[in-house]
Scaffold this active site. Structure first.
Site, mmCIF file in Angstrom:
data_model
loop_
_atom_site.group_PDB
_atom_site.id
_atom_site.type_symbol
_atom_site.label_atom_id
_atom_site.label_comp_id
_atom_site.label_asym_id
_atom_site.label_seq_id
_atom_site.Cartn_x
_atom_site.Cartn_y
_atom_site.Cartn_z
ATOM 1 N N TYR A 1 0.860 -1.183 0.000
ATOM 2 C CA TYR A 1 0.000 0.000 0.000
ATOM 3 C C TYR A 1 0.901 1.238 0.000
ATOM 4 C CZ TYR A 1 -3.115 3.672 1.629
ATOM 5 O OH TYR A 1 -3.821 4.847 1.720
ATOM 6 N N GLU B 1 -3.572 7.475 -4.146
ATOM 7 C CA GLU B 1 -3.565 6.250 -3.349
ATOM 8 C C GLU B 1 -3.417 5.051 -4.267
ATOM 9 O OE1 GLU B 1 -7.232 4.703 -1.432
ATOM 10 O OE2 GLU B 1 -6.062 4.720 0.412
#
Ligand code: GDP
Ligand code: MN
Length: 396
Positions: free
Chosen positions: A118, A206
């Site tokens: 991530y 993101e």
């Protein structure tokens, strides 16, 4: 302004970040042409088909599927394109899928395991700096990682004047447990991602998951991008990306009218001039036991026309049980605003919720008289607390 995954990936590709090759499709009739071209271009017929909507969690809702042949591809695309996709991030009604991204499957088997990370870049409002947030726990939803194992999320603040420094990119790659080729690839990935974020004037990038492929390449498999609306004027080429169908229709209408409106979940509509006063007013509503139904800054010229337009927008929300007007008359005169409210009330005819009006500033006394003398469910308040009490009174 939020972007679709495929648009975010276009920005990434422009800056040299690895993304899968693929195409966007909005018409099933095009599938033959498109898949033929894709197979030629990529040399594979394993594809991932991904719903393009402005919400994440698509995988969980059945909006991300793998196709393992050209024939399979058509079935998979037709099962996603046009579907109503419900994910943990959409409303419970879900969203109609109008476009899909078809991309080469990059989870192919090879010499080493694939790994999902991530990585996001966002503005840290506490430090006033951009921040890179990253974790080895990619692919899953980061909110639950933050809740259950917060120690697995790392943060790196970036000095805006220096930009990302080489040691910072190396530290991130190291903390993600990489070595050798994938370490070097990750260092490059982080620097290019930061460049993409800064040069597009974004407030969020993101990437979940960032993939380490089995041949140790680092790739952005997903992209959630929010561009800073205040900087859009510097990027004319991005305006074509605005997808009005994905946006809240009342917010779209407000933007066309030049009103600054954000839809919220509460039951008290508010009409305010100035963003600071709007924030204070929302606090006031909370304090009095209500919940703001919207943020609405009518701006410096709170004239009758704008007041009426603002009422019309607020009343589109069926949850609104009361409206609080809190306007400071500096340049605009309060009596003008009060008259605007009375006129709007008459013109709209359908206002059935009580309205509390607090007007302070130039000609506030005359304004109060106008409000007090009209025979609708409009109440005046002079002090902040008085307005709060009135809200409580009409709500309960
Ligand atoms: P999201 O659910 O909206 O966040 O959509 P993602 O793009 O993150 O995809 C969801 C999940 O699907 C990812 O976490 C991956 O595990 C998986 N996925 C995405 N792309 C591929 C692909 O090319 N191949 C395979 N096998 N899985 C993929
Ligand atoms: Mn994702």
């Amino acid at each position: 302004m939020n972007l679709h995954e495929y648009q975010g990936k276009e920005i990434l590709a422009q800056h040299g970040v690895n993304v899968q090759r693929g195409v966007v499709l909005d018409d099933l009739n095009e599938i033959e042409n498109v898949s033929k071209k894709l197979v030629e271009e990529t040399g594979t017929d394993w594809f991932v088909v991904k719903a393009q909507i402005h919400a994440g969690g698509r995988g969980k809702g059945g909006g991300v599927k793998i196709a393992k042949s050209k024939d399979d591809l058509k079935d998979v695309v037709s099962s996603i394109l046009g579907m109503n996709l419900i994910t943990p991030q959409t409303s419970k009604e879900g969203k109609l899928v109008r476009k899909v991204l078809i991309a080469e499957d990059v989870y192919y088997p090879g010499e080493s395991e694939t790994e999902e990370f991530y990585v996001s870049i966002l503005l840290n409002r506490k430090t006033g700096q951009n921040m890179i947030m990253y974790s080895t726990e990619g692919g899953v939803d980061i909110e639950s990682v933050a809740e259950k194992t917060p120690e697995l999320i790392f943060y790196e603040d970036i000095d805006p004047l220096l930009g990302i420094l080489p040691f910072q990119a190396r530290k991130i790659a190291f903390n993600l447990g990489l070595s050798g080729k994938s370490f070097k690839e990750m260092v490059k990935f982080i620097s290019l991602l930061y460049k993409s974020y800064v040069s597009s004037d974004s407030s969020l990038f993101e990437i979940n998951p960032v993939l380490k492929t089995s041949d140790n390449k680092i790739m952005a498999v997903d992209a959630k991008v929010t561009l800073d609306d205040n900087a859009l004027f510097r990027h004319n080429d991005y305006s074509k990306w605005r997808d009005l169908k994905e946006e809240n229709p009342v917010e779209v209408e407000a933007r066309e009218l030049g009103l600054n409106y954000v839809d919220l979940d509460g039951n008290v509509g508010c009409m305010v001039n100035g963003a600071g006063l709007a924030m204070a007013t929302m606090d006031l509503i909370k304090q009095s036991g209500g919940d703001p139904a919207n943020f609405l800054d009518v701006g410096g010229t709170a004239d009758a026309k704008r007041v009426e337009a603002a009422f019309r927008l607020i009343l589109k929300d069926p949850n609104v049980k009361a409206i609080l007007v809190n306007i400071f008359g500096g340049i605009v005169r309060c009596d003008r605003v009060a008259q605007g409210i009375v006129d709007a009330y008459n013109n709209l005819k359908n206002i059935s919720v009580p309205i509390i009006v607090r007007l302070q500033g130039t000609n506030a006394e005359i304004a109060k008289e106008i409000i007090d003398n009209c025979d609708f469910k409009v109440y005046s308040a002079t002090e902040f607390q008085e307005a709060a009490d009135k809200i409580q009174e009409v709500l309960y």
